[in-house]
Design a protein around this motif. Structure first.
Motif, PDB file in Angstrom:
ATOM      1  N   PRO A 106       0.822  -1.216   0.000  1.00 20.84           N
ATOM      2  CA  PRO A 106       0.000   0.000   0.000  1.00 20.84           C
ATOM      3  C   PRO A 106       0.858   1.268   0.000  1.00 20.84           C
ATOM      4  O   PRO A 106       0.525   2.249  -0.658  1.00 20.84           O
ATOM      5  N   ARG A 107       1.971   1.203   0.744  1.00 25.90           N
ATOM      6  CA  ARG A 107       2.852   2.366   0.818  1.00 25.90           C
ATOM      7  C   ARG A 107       3.349   2.782  -0.574  1.00 25.90           C
ATOM      8  O   ARG A 107       3.442   3.971  -0.892  1.00 25.90           O
ATOM      9  N   ASP A 108       3.639   1.775  -1.398  1.00 26.77           N
ATOM     10  CA  ASP A 108       4.136   2.064  -2.749  1.00 26.77           C
ATOM     11  C   ASP A 108       3.059   2.745  -3.589  1.00 26.77           C
ATOM     12  O   ASP A 108       3.369   3.577  -4.450  1.00 26.77           O
ATOM     13  N   VAL A 109       1.788   2.411  -3.329  1.00 24.27           N
ATOM     14  CA  VAL A 109       0.687   3.055  -4.056  1.00 24.27           C
ATOM     15  C   VAL A 109       0.651   4.538  -3.707  1.00 24.27           C
ATOM     16  O   VAL A 109       0.517   5.401  -4.577  1.00 24.27           O
ATOM     17  N   ARG A 110       0.771   4.801  -2.401  1.00 26.78           N
ATOM     18  CA  ARG A 110       0.749   6.192  -1.952  1.00 26.78           C
ATOM     19  C   ARG A 110       1.879   6.982  -2.629  1.00 26.78           C
ATOM     20  O   ARG A 110       1.660   8.060  -3.176  1.00 26.78           O
ATOM     21  N   LEU A 111       3.069   6.416  -2.631  1.00 27.84           N
ATOM     22  CA  LEU A 111       4.217   7.109  -3.229  1.00 27.84           C
ATOM     23  C   LEU A 111       4.009   7.328  -4.731  1.00 27.84           C
ATOM     24  O   LEU A 111       4.320   8.394  -5.260  1.00 27.84           O
ATOM     25  N   GLU A 112       3.430   6.307  -5.394  1.00 25.11           N
ATOM     26  CA  GLU A 112       3.216   6.409  -6.839  1.00 25.11           C
ATOM     27  C   GLU A 112       2.177   7.499  -7.150  1.00 25.11           C
ATOM     28  O   GLU A 112       2.358   8.290  -8.079  1.00 25.11           O
ATOM     29  N   LEU A 113       1.107   7.536  -6.322  1.00 23.11           N
ATOM     30  CA  LEU A 113       0.080   8.569  -6.528  1.00 23.11           C
ATOM     31  C   LEU A 113       0.683   9.952  -6.314  1.00 23.11           C
ATOM     32  O   LEU A 113       0.376  10.896  -7.062  1.00 23.11           O
ATOM     33  N   GLU A 114       1.556  10.067  -5.289  1.00 22.28           N
ATOM     34  CA  GLU A 114       2.204  11.352  -5.033  1.00 22.28           C
ATOM     35  C   GLU A 114       3.100  11.734  -6.211  1.00 22.28           C
ATOM     36  O   GLU A 114       3.157  12.891  -6.624  1.00 22.28           O
ATOM     37  N   ARG A 115       3.794  10.736  -6.765  1.00 26.34           N
ATOM     38  CA  ARG A 115       4.691  11.009  -7.893  1.00 26.34           C
ATOM     39  C   ARG A 115       3.894  11.512  -9.104  1.00 26.34           C
ATOM     40  O   ARG A 115       4.259  12.508  -9.744  1.00 26.34           O
ATOM     41  N   ILE A 116       2.744  10.812  -9.368  1.00 23.10           N
ATOM     42  CA  ILE A 116       1.933  11.202 -10.524  1.00 23.10           C
ATOM     43  C   ILE A 116       1.384  12.626 -10.345  1.00 23.10           C
ATOM     44  O   ILE A 116       1.441  13.452 -11.258  1.00 23.10           O
ATOM     45  N   THR A 140      -8.868   5.950  -0.934  1.00 22.59           N
ATOM     46  CA  THR A 140      -8.990   7.395  -0.712  1.00 22.59           C
ATOM     47  C   THR A 140      -8.409   8.207  -1.867  1.00 22.59           C
ATOM     48  O   THR A 140      -8.218   9.411  -1.742  1.00 22.59           O
ATOM     49  N   ALA A 141      -8.128   7.545  -2.998  1.00 20.52           N
ATOM     50  CA  ALA A 141      -7.502   8.266  -4.107  1.00 20.52           C
ATOM     51  C   ALA A 141      -8.495   9.204  -4.800  1.00 20.52           C
ATOM     52  O   ALA A 141      -8.098  10.091  -5.551  1.00 20.52           O
ATOM     53  N   GLY A 142      -9.799   9.009  -4.577  1.00 17.50           N
ATOM     54  CA  GLY A 142     -10.789   9.845  -5.239  1.00 17.50           C
ATOM     55  C   GLY A 142     -10.940   9.501  -6.712  1.00 17.50           C
ATOM     56  O   GLY A 142     -11.386  10.317  -7.504  1.00 17.50           O
ATOM     57  N   THR A 143     -10.570   8.299  -7.069  1.00 20.81           N
ATOM     58  CA  THR A 143     -10.602   7.848  -8.454  1.00 20.81           C
ATOM     59  C   THR A 143     -11.435   6.565  -8.515  1.00 20.81           C
ATOM     60  O   THR A 143     -11.372   5.772  -7.581  1.00 20.81           O
ATOM     61  N   PRO A 144     -12.216   6.376  -9.575  1.00 20.29           N
ATOM     62  CA  PRO A 144     -12.958   5.107  -9.673  1.00 20.29           C
ATOM     63  C   PRO A 144     -12.001   3.910  -9.646  1.00 20.29           C
ATOM     64  O   PRO A 144     -10.967   3.922 -10.312  1.00 20.29           O
ATOM     65  N   VAL A 145     -12.374   2.887  -8.849  1.00 17.66           N
ATOM     66  CA  VAL A 145     -11.530   1.694  -8.705  1.00 17.66           C
ATOM     67  C   VAL A 145     -12.231   0.523  -9.370  1.00 17.66           C
ATOM     68  O   VAL A 145     -13.425   0.309  -9.171  1.00 17.66           O
ATOM     69  N   PHE A 146     -11.492  -0.232 -10.165  1.00 18.47           N
ATOM     70  CA  PHE A 146     -12.066  -1.392 -10.841  1.00 18.47           C
ATOM     71  C   PHE A 146     -11.349  -2.656 -10.385  1.00 18.47           C
ATOM     72  O   PHE A 146     -10.119  -2.726 -10.406  1.00 18.47           O
TER      73      PHE A 146
ATOM     74  N   CYS B  12     -16.012   7.491  -5.238  1.00 17.03           N
ATOM     75  CA  CYS B  12     -15.413   8.643  -4.605  1.00 17.03           C
ATOM     76  C   CYS B  12     -14.717   8.221  -3.323  1.00 17.03           C
ATOM     77  O   CYS B  12     -15.028   7.202  -2.762  1.00 17.03           O
ATOM     78  N   GLY B  13     -13.775   9.037  -2.889  1.00 20.40           N
ATOM     79  CA  GLY B  13     -13.068   8.742  -1.653  1.00 20.40           C
ATOM     80  C   GLY B  13     -14.049   8.616  -0.498  1.00 20.40           C
ATOM     81  O   GLY B  13     -15.029   9.347  -0.425  1.00 20.40           O
ATOM     82  N   GLY B  14     -13.789   7.702   0.401  1.00 17.10           N
ATOM     83  CA  GLY B  14     -14.620   7.570   1.576  1.00 17.10           C
ATOM     84  C   GLY B  14     -15.815   6.664   1.383  1.00 17.10           C
ATOM     85  O   GLY B  14     -16.469   6.306   2.336  1.00 17.10           O
ATOM     86  N   ALA B  15     -16.078   6.262   0.142  1.00 13.26           N
ATOM     87  CA  ALA B  15     -17.204   5.359  -0.069  1.00 13.26           C
ATOM     88  C   ALA B  15     -16.866   3.979   0.487  1.00 13.26           C
ATOM     89  O   ALA B  15     -15.718   3.577   0.507  1.00 13.26           O
ATOM     90  N   ASP B  16     -17.897   3.288   0.940  1.00 14.22           N
ATOM     91  CA  ASP B  16     -17.679   1.944   1.483  1.00 14.22           C
ATOM     92  C   ASP B  16     -17.332   0.993   0.351  1.00 14.22           C
ATOM     93  O   ASP B  16     -18.104   0.820  -0.591  1.00 14.22           O
ATOM     94  N   PRO B  17     -16.165   0.377   0.424  1.00 20.78           N
ATOM     95  CA  PRO B  17     -15.772  -0.487  -0.675  1.00 20.78           C
ATOM     96  C   PRO B  17     -16.315  -1.903  -0.547  1.00 20.78           C
ATOM     97  O   PRO B  17     -15.924  -2.753  -1.308  1.00 20.78           O
ATOM     98  N   GLY B  18     -17.181  -2.166   0.408  1.00 19.75           N
ATOM     99  CA  GLY B  18     -17.761  -3.509   0.533  1.00 19.75           C
ATOM    100  C   GLY B  18     -18.314  -3.913  -0.822  1.00 19.75           C
ATOM    101  O   GLY B  18     -19.107  -3.200  -1.421  1.00 19.75           O
ATOM    102  N   ALA B  19     -17.924  -5.035  -1.337  1.00 17.39           N
ATOM    103  CA  ALA B  19     -18.126  -5.367  -2.735  1.00 17.39           C
ATOM    104  C   ALA B  19     -19.588  -5.608  -3.066  1.00 17.39           C
ATOM    105  O   ALA B  19     -20.405  -5.832  -2.193  1.00 17.39           O
ATOM    106  N   GLY B  20     -19.876  -5.591  -4.341  1.00 20.40           N
ATOM    107  CA  GLY B  20     -21.172  -6.043  -4.803  1.00 20.40           C
ATOM    108  C   GLY B  20     -21.213  -7.553  -4.657  1.00 20.40           C
ATOM    109  O   GLY B  20     -20.201  -8.195  -4.435  1.00 20.40           O
ATOM    110  N   GLY B  21     -22.397  -8.131  -4.778  1.00 22.10           N
ATOM    111  CA  GLY B  21     -22.487  -9.575  -4.746  1.00 22.10           C
ATOM    112  C   GLY B  21     -22.742 -10.120  -3.369  1.00 22.10           C
ATOM    113  O   GLY B  21     -22.453 -11.264  -3.102  1.00 22.10           O
ATOM    114  N   GLY B  22     -23.252  -9.306  -2.449  1.00 22.38           N
ATOM    115  CA  GLY B  22     -23.729  -9.795  -1.158  1.00 22.38           C
ATOM    116  C   GLY B  22     -22.701 -10.547  -0.354  1.00 22.38           C
ATOM    117  O   GLY B  22     -22.907 -11.685   0.022  1.00 22.38           O
ATOM    118  N   GLY B  23     -21.538  -9.936  -0.080  1.00 21.67           N
ATOM    119  CA  GLY B  23     -20.519 -10.616   0.714  1.00 21.67           C
ATOM    120  C   GLY B  23     -20.748 -10.391   2.192  1.00 21.67           C
ATOM    121  O   GLY B  23     -19.954  -9.743   2.833  1.00 21.67           O
TER     122      GLY B  23
END
Lengths: 465, 318
Positions: A106-116, A140-146, B12-23
């Motif tokens: 996780p620490r490396d993610v923080r550093l990479e986000l700071e670098r970007i 907490t990056a404020g970016t959509p996560v997939f 968005c930041g701070g949103a609960d990341p508890g996944a979809g799919g009823g975990g």
């Protein structure tokens, strides 16, 4: 199986099924336990594979308008690298841009986000797996996560877990082979756990002090291992001599050897540690470390994805099965266990058979000790404590009679696996450790009780229905 | 089976990341697997209980297992944790060297390993964080307590050891150092460490070892036991031999039974440890790790000496 006149087809099948169940009750118990363990561990699975990586890439491309700049987050493991490769391939084909890539913590993610951010660039999406999506900087990056979706499947029934179950109990199963022979002769061997430790310590100390330590050749290590097994076999021979020549009850003879061998293992280990620190203070009873890396191959290596201890266990089981079913020696062992006097009168060399049986049991314990030492990269003087009880439980659950004369090698393999599955299932299902002991004891009693019902089932079947 | 449900998580930041799919059985931040040295000793149970409570407060599930002082069992528990996909592993390493291969397997699987109380020193293993007692400092305090207890007379002292645990080796090292400093330039009233007996860190083994120690060393003036269970075992042996008022005991840990014995004057003093803090701080380390924050990789909590006067003021003993 004889056909009965006038029996209906359904009745015949019912009778056959009952017959099959009756004869293979321990197999039925094992299958039942596997089913229960599977049901108790029905959980979300989050595979990290190239397939799930490709799925994440598709998801990103659907949601994110080009030109899309993506941060890929993963850990520094082999599976993660495959996963990331698939993501990047998918993104590449779809025309997205890779803003950055993290293989780490996780620490490396923080550093990479700071670098970007420092470079004035931005990230439109983060592609990662379930674990990465739970990391603080990602959340907490404020970016959509997939991340790939999950599916439900019993954790018990994953390849990794099943290999774990058998691998973890391979040493118990190997010792149980020798114990089966001893129990077939109506004997018992309490010394196996101590012999295991003694063999491991002797192999480790000789590998370090006689065969070159870190520079030891494979042949030298093999010699060290054989010395360990030979010492354990010698211990077995001593028990056998006490039992045959001096008519000492096996329980008492092997109880003595149990303490003797444990003490020797501790003395050897502490002596080695003392020599390591230059002879000043008394050493500590810690593992005797073997520096040669090859030493760990037997316990930690794998051939074609199957861990070596499992392969060794299977080879020994086949050999023992053939020994007990196809040779004169096997018949002698059953004869001695069935009725010693009758065996003696019909010309069975009872003394030689008993000596061989105890010697073999010691050797099997020694082999398990070598596996243990290799697994932990050193001989542990405290290894195998209370193993004798687990091993005896495996043999008895496998259907052997403590009164001698009845039992099969295949039964012992099943018995060892039943105990393995109970332990693993309880662990994975998250049963707390105090409760585990109660459940474990009760399940062993139940398994043995079921086995004892077997002859009665047979009687029921013989009565005309 | 394919990954069928695709979920975009926490836009968005701070949103609960508890996944979809009823975990519903998966906590928001995953599971922590803890393999304790032995849950038969209250010390490790306190670590486990505090770790569990703190972790649940942060949204983790916790699975607690008992290694029963067997590194083989502990390694199996690590493998089981890896198979069930935990977020982090916490260990009290049973054997600081032999646990190495298991920790390396966790490293290869990318799962961080934290240690508490005992450290792992095997080669090539990566430990994400450690919280433990400063055992050497504790040993020094135990030595001071013994000096205080024996006064100007000095005398013969016996150590009830548990060498398998490196933490105990450090305690005895500290104890020996303190006694050595005291003896320097002193011809009268010296404190002589006459023997180290193996007390197993357990009440029954400590009792047996002490019973033998009384026979072998009739002039004994003090005992240093490396933990409370063995100190209490030693006390029983001394009482049976009618020597309880002649031999002063210094224990270690400050678990409830030990503190009660100090209040009742049965044990002179304990350097006390804080297993509750160990459990809590270990979880905080895990949270810091997962949040990508910097934290102290090795944190040693100093012990404090606990005497009868402290016990009389201690509200937890009422």
């Amino acid at each position: 199986m004889p056909e009965r006149v006038g029996e209906s087809a359904a009745g015949r099948w019912r009778r056959r099924l009952l017959d099959l169940l009756g004869r293979n009750l321990s197999v039925v118990v094992l299958v039942l336990l596997c089913l229960i363990s599977s049901a108790a561990t029905w959980r979300e699975q989050n595979p990290i594979t190239s397939r799930s990586g490709a799925a994440v890439a598709r998801q990103v491309l659907e949601a994110c308008q080009a030109p899309c700049s993506v941060l890929v987050v993963a850990r520094d493991t082999e599976a993660d690298r495959v996963f990331v490769q698939a993501i990047e391939h998918g993104l590449d084909v779809g025309g997205a841009r890779i803003a950055g890539r993290v293989f780490g913590q996780p620490r490396d993610v923080r550093l990479e986000l700071e670098r970007i951010a420092g470079a004035g660039a931005s990230v439109d999406a983060i592609a990662t797996h379930r674990i990465g999506s739970e990391w603080g900087p990602v959340r907490t990056a404020g970016t959509p996560v997939f991340a790939p979706g999950s599916y439900r499947w019993p954790t018990f029934l994953t390849a990794r877990n099943l290999l774990n179950v058998v691998n973890q109990n391979a040493d118990i199963a190997i010792i149980a082979l020798g114990m089966t022979l001893v129990i077939l002769t109506a004997g018992i061997d309490l010394s196996v756990g101590s012999l295991l430790a003694l063999a491991g310590v002797i192999a480790a100390v000789t590998a370090q002090e006689w065969f070159g330590g870190g520079a030891a050749s494979p042949a030298g290590l093999l010699a060290a291992m054989l010395l360990g097994v030979a010492a354990a076999a010698l211990g077995g021979l001593l028990s056998g001599t006490m039992v045959t020549a001096f008519r000492v009850p096996p329980f008492v003879a092997t109880l003595g050897l149990m303490m003797l061998a444990r003490g020797l293992a501790l003395i050897l280990a502490v002596g080695h540690q003392r020599r390591l620190v230059g002879g000043g203070a008394e050493g500590t009873p810690e593992a005797v470390r073997v520096e040669a890396a090859v030493f760990a191959w037997l316990g930690n290596g794998a051939v074609l994805g199957v861990p070596n201890p499992i392969l060794l266990m299977l080879v020994l089981f086949v050999a023992a099965h053939l020994l007990m079913t196809r040779t004169m020696f096997g018949r002698y062992v059953y004869a001695v266990g069935g009725n010693v006097e009758a065996a003696r009168l019909s010309g069975v060399p009872v003394t030689a058979v008993l000596l061989a049986v105890y010697c073999l049991c010691g050797a099997f314990a020694g082999l398990a000790g070598i596996v243990d030492a290799s697994r932990f990269e050193g001989g542990r003087p405290n290894a195998g404590e209370l193993y004798e009880l687990q091993v005896i439980a495996a043999v008895v659950v496998g259907g052997a009679s403590l009164a001698g004369g009845r039992g099969r090698i295949a039964g012992t393999l099943i018995g060892a696996m039943i105990i393995a599955v109970i332990q693993n299932g309880l662990n994975i299902a998250g049963v707390a450790s105090y409760e585990q002991k109660v459940v474990f004891g009760a399940l062993i009693l139940a398994a043995v009780l079921l086995d004892r019902l077997q002859p009665r089932l047979g009687e029921f079947r013989r009565k005309p229905l | 089976m394919a990954a069928t449900v695709l979920a975009a998580l926490g836009a968005c930041g701070g949103a609960d990341p508890g996944a979809g799919g009823g975990g519903e059985d998966i906590a928001a931040r995953g599971t922590i697997g803890f393999s304790a040295m032995t849950l038969k000793n209250p010390f490790f149970k306190i670590i486990a209980d505090n770790l569990t409570a703190e972790a649940e407060r942060h949204g983790f599930d916790v699975v607690v297992t008992d290694a029963e002082r067997d590194v083989n069992r502990q390694s199996q528990q690590v493998d089981n944790f890896l198979a069930s996909g935990v977020a982090a592993i916490v260990l009290n390493p049973v054997d600081r060297i032999a646990i190495g291969p298991a920790v390396r397997r966790a490293n290869e699987a990318g799962v961080p390993v934290f240690t508490s109380d005992l450290q792992a020193v095997a080669e090539g293993v990566e430990i994400a964080g450690h919280v433990g007692t400063d055992n050497y400092q504790g040993g020094l305090l135990a030595g001071e307590a013994m000096i205080e207890a024996l006064g100007e007379a000095g005398g013969e002292v016996l150590v009830l050891h548990f060498k398998q645990a490196n933490s105990c080796v450090l305690r005895v090292d500290g104890f020996r150092h303190a006694i050595g400093e005291y003896n320097r330039d002193r011809t009268e009233g010296r404190i002589e460490i006459v023997a180290e007996l193996e007390g197993g860190g357990l009440r029954d083994e400590g009792y047996r070892a002490m019973a033998d120690g009384i026979q072998a060393y009739p002039d004994l003036a003090g005992v240093f036991a490396i933990n409370d269970p063995s100190a209490l075992g030693a006390r029983t042996a001394l009482e049976q031999a009618g020597r309880a008022d002649q031999v002063r005991i210094v224990g270690f840990d400050g678990e409830l039974a030990g503190k009660q014995a100090i209040r009742d004057g049965k044990i002179y003093a304990d350097p006390i440890q804080y297993p509750d803090r160990m459990g809590v701080m270990t979880v905080r380390n895990i949270v810091s790790y997962l949040d990508g924050e910097d934290f102290e990789r090795v944190h040693l909590i100093p012990t404090a000496l606990y005497r009868q006067a402290d016990a009389e003021q201690d509200p937890s003993l009422d």
